[in-house]
Design an enzyme around this catalytic site. Structure first.
Site, short mmCIF file in Angstrom:
data_model
loop_
_atom_site.label_atom_id
_atom_site.label_comp_id
_atom_site.label_asym_id
_atom_site.label_seq_id
_atom_site.Cartn_x
_atom_site.Cartn_y
_atom_site.Cartn_z
N GLU A 287 42.56 -10.75 42.62
CA GLU A 287 42.89 -9.95 43.82
C GLU A 287 43.32 -8.55 43.43
O GLU A 287 42.95 -7.57 44.09
CB GLU A 287 43.98 -10.64 44.63
CG GLU A 287 43.60 -11.98 45.22
CD GLU A 287 42.65 -11.86 46.41
OE1 GLU A 287 42.22 -12.91 46.91
OE2 GLU A 287 42.32 -10.73 46.83
N GLU A 554 33.10 -10.82 56.31
CA GLU A 554 31.84 -11.24 55.69
C GLU A 554 30.64 -11.21 56.63
O GLU A 554 29.52 -10.85 56.23
CB GLU A 554 32.00 -12.64 55.09
CG GLU A 554 32.89 -12.70 53.87
CD GLU A 554 34.37 -12.65 54.20
OE1 GLU A 554 35.17 -12.29 53.32
OE2 GLU A 554 34.73 -12.96 55.37
N THR A 640 33.35 -6.47 45.82
CA THR A 640 33.52 -7.55 46.79
C THR A 640 34.63 -7.24 47.80
O THR A 640 34.78 -7.96 48.78
CB THR A 640 33.76 -8.89 46.08
OG1 THR A 640 33.49 -9.97 46.98
CG2 THR A 640 35.18 -8.98 45.56
#
Length: 663
Positions: A287, A554, A640
């Protein structure tokens, strides 16, 4: 428990001359002048004789081989050195043992001779060394006795000055980074659409971003995230007990791209003055890499401000101890202060997670590019090489890998949580290398082929979905996180083997349609965390704990990629539906909050404004309603966490695993 980090290599530094010789005062008040030289000489003689005697005794005691140890045939490795290899590491495993040999990159190597009994030649060598040290000490003593008091005082002062100078250098901070050419940076602003109705939608997205940022600025400034109902700061265990301003770092590039430069400047000032990675906090390596290092690097490339590059490198240094495992597969968590790492307690048999250790490549390659330090690149390439050698059940990568033994954990495979971004980074490593990293592209193509064969199915109602492989069978459930794959298939279509570009673009469109259905079949028109395809229910969440929506990006990410590659207007329409639903049901006076049940007309809030809402969800919506010349995909690759990093046109510099670009 993880052992402490290894001590610095080499012998301990010798005490400085100033620590061995008493400080002399030139005045007569200390002692009579006619005895000063004599006392100094006496002290020197005694001190040097004593030093030589101690050196001799120390050498005889520690360096001459002990008979019992000699018979045992092994010098044991000290407990404080670092990670101990598992039994079998470093030796040839037996049949079926599946144990990996120790790799070059993971820790200190024993000195030559350790691990085997010294022979007669080595004993003689040790004696010779002790004799030489003894002779050298006596020679130094003689030379000191020949020097005058003034010469000795001058030497003492030189030593003191050197110590002060060393301390000054230490306090001056890290060395400046070597100058490297800035990659070609294009399309970082504007992108205003020509159609008035599209521009109006884009302006609305910018206004939503401003509301989210201003609320955080007012109520959660410096905290990692915001509780928009309680109107106070919030954090989760992925950031430890630290206040690292995750929302600031995550939002920077979105602010810049949207032209919110005053807000960007506020964030930059906070980072310059307050962002400190020397805190005693245990953080998620994954993260922190995708949000902080990715966010700081993107802010640097967009704005050219050196502070972001320097902070990214400082943080990266803090993450490197996580790789000190027997296999080189990093721990999931690392303490930023101590460097001690460990894995999540819930992960299968102490394993590291595929999506976590497999989602470092983009950022670490850029770190090597910017610093000239090959360590970052070597760490991620080592992971790739190790995975390439391993057996993969059905050609699939399980989600769990034990960093001590190098063995897979339970055979659970997913393109959603725990696996998702590993596959994404194989493709993006190739794109970011200007399509020269053919090794990564081959690994991606092989993985996608296995995923399509074993995980992708069509429901009775004709919806294409990606299931999860668990305990030897396919679970007909798809997570919101897996919805990113539609965009990934579209992004990877160009360059597919066997002229399959059209096939993968179509597959991306089918996944986008399924994920849109998961939104459309709820009351709030927002998608659940996971949805099933059995018992007559399709694209619908069944369990209560899967009905929530936490501002995830997403599905919108896939809409944006599909829009860029097809310009089918339905993707903008679907994106606008999602934006309206977020604004209607997630917006509160203190920001934006997730909701606990997307099937309820009176939803309750979870009271968290996730940092990725500012980094990803709003950025992808803004790009969806912008022209294609804003952040063109030929020049930028998004990590990402949606942080854009430039394609590295390395020219004549060829990284291992790559081949020269074909022009």
């Amino acid at each position: 428990p993880t052992p402490p980090p290894p001590p610095p290599s080499g012998p301990p530094p010798a005490p400085s001359l100033s620590s061995q010789i008493p400080t002399l005062s030139p005045g007569a008040s200390s002692f009579p002048h006619h005895r000063a030289t004599l006392r100094l000489s006496e002290k020197f003689i005694l001190l040097l004789i004593l030093s030589a005697f101690i050196t001799l005794c120390f050498g005889a005691f520690f360096f001459l081989p002990d008979n019992s140890k000699h018979k045992a045939g092994v010098l044991t490795r000290s407990r404080g050195w670092g990670p101990h290899p598992e039994p079998g590491l470093g030796s040839s495993p037996g049949a079926g043992a599946g144990v990996l040999t120790r790799s070059r990159g993971w820790g200190p190597h024993p000195e030559p001779g350790l691990g085997s009994s010294p022979g007669a030649g080595e004993e003689e060598s040790l004696r010779d060394k002790i004799r030489a040290d003894h002779e050298r000490a006596l020679q130094e003593a003689k030379e000191k006795l020949r020097k005058s008091r003034e010469e000795l005082q001058k030497e003492i002062q030189t030593e003191k000055s050197k110590v002060v100078e060393d301390l000054k250098k230490k306090d001056a901070g890290p060395k400046p980074l070597p100058p490297v050419p800035m990659p070609k940076v294009v399309g970082v602003s504007d992108g205003e659409p020509t159609e008035p109705n599209v521009k109006e939608k884009r302006d609305k997205i910018r206004e939503m971003m401003k509301h989210a940022w201003d609320s955080y600025r007012q109520y959660g400034w410096g905290h990692n995230e915001l509780k928009p109902l309680a109107k106070k700061g919030h954090s989760t265990n992925i950031f430890g007990n630290s206040q690292l301003g995750a929302s600031i770092v995550d939002a920077l590039d979105t602010l810049y791209i949207m032209g919110l430069h005053d807000e960007f400047k506020d964030g930059q000032e906070w980072i310059e003055q307050n962002l400190d990675f020397g805190v005693n906090a245990e953080v998620s390596v994954f993260e922190v890499n995708i949000r902080f290092i990715g966010g700081l690097l993107a802010a640097y490339y967009l704005s050219g401000q050196e502070v972001f590059k320097l902070k990214a490198v400082q943080l990266a240094e803090k993450l490197l101890p996580a790789f000190n495992t027997p296999t080189g597969i990093p721990w999931a968590m690392v303490n930023l202060k101590s460097g001690v790492g460990r894995n999540w307690g819930w992960a299968s048999a102490g394993s590291s997670i595929l999506a976590e250790f497999g989602t470092l490549h983009m950022e670490f390659v850029h770190l090597t590019y910017l610093t000239g330090n090959p360590a970052y690149y070597q760490k991620v390439m080592h992971i790739r090489k190790l995975l390439a050698k391993m057996d993969r059940p059905n050609g699939l990568y399980p989600n769990y890998l034990n960093p001590r033994t190098g063995r897979w954990g339970q055979h659970h495979t997913s393109v959603g949580g725990l696996g998702d971004s590993f596959y994404e980074y194989l493709l993006k490593a190739w794109l970011m290398s200007d399509k020269t990293d053919t090794e990564a592209r081959k690994a991606y193509d092989d993985a996608i082929e296995a995923i399509e064969r074993h995980l992708i199915r069509k429901s009775n109602g004709g919806l294409t979905f990606i299931g999860e492989w668990k305990n030897g069978h396919l679970e007909r459930k798809m997570g919101h996180l897996a919805c990113f794959a539609g965009g990934m298939f579209a992004l990877g279509a160009d360059g597919s083997p066997d002229d399959k570009a059209g096939h993968y673009l179509q597959l991306g469109a089918e996944i986008a349609h399924t994920c849109h259905e998961s939104y459309d079949r709820t009351v709030l028109k927002l998608g659940p965390e996971a949805f099933k395809f059995d018992s007559g229910l399709e694209a619908v969440a069944v369990r209560q704990n899967e009905k929530y929506y936490i501002l995830r990006p997403e599905v919108i990410e896939t809409y944006w990629y599909m829009w860029r590659f097809t310009h089918d207007p339905k993707y903008r329409q679907w994106g606008w539906e999602a934006a309206q639903a977020i604004d209607k049901y997630c917006r509160v006076s203190g920001g934006f909050s997730g909701v606990k049940d997307v099937y309820s007309s009176n939803p309750t809030y979870d009271d968290v404004q996730q940092s990725f809402f500012l980094a990803e969800t709003l950025k992808y919506l803004y790009l969806l309603f912008s022209s294609d010349d804003l952040m063109p995909l030929e020049s930028w690759v998004f990590n990402t966490e949606a942080h854009p990093l430039p394609v590295l046109h390395l020219g004549n510099i060829t990284l291992p695993g790559s081949e020269p670009a074909r022009r």
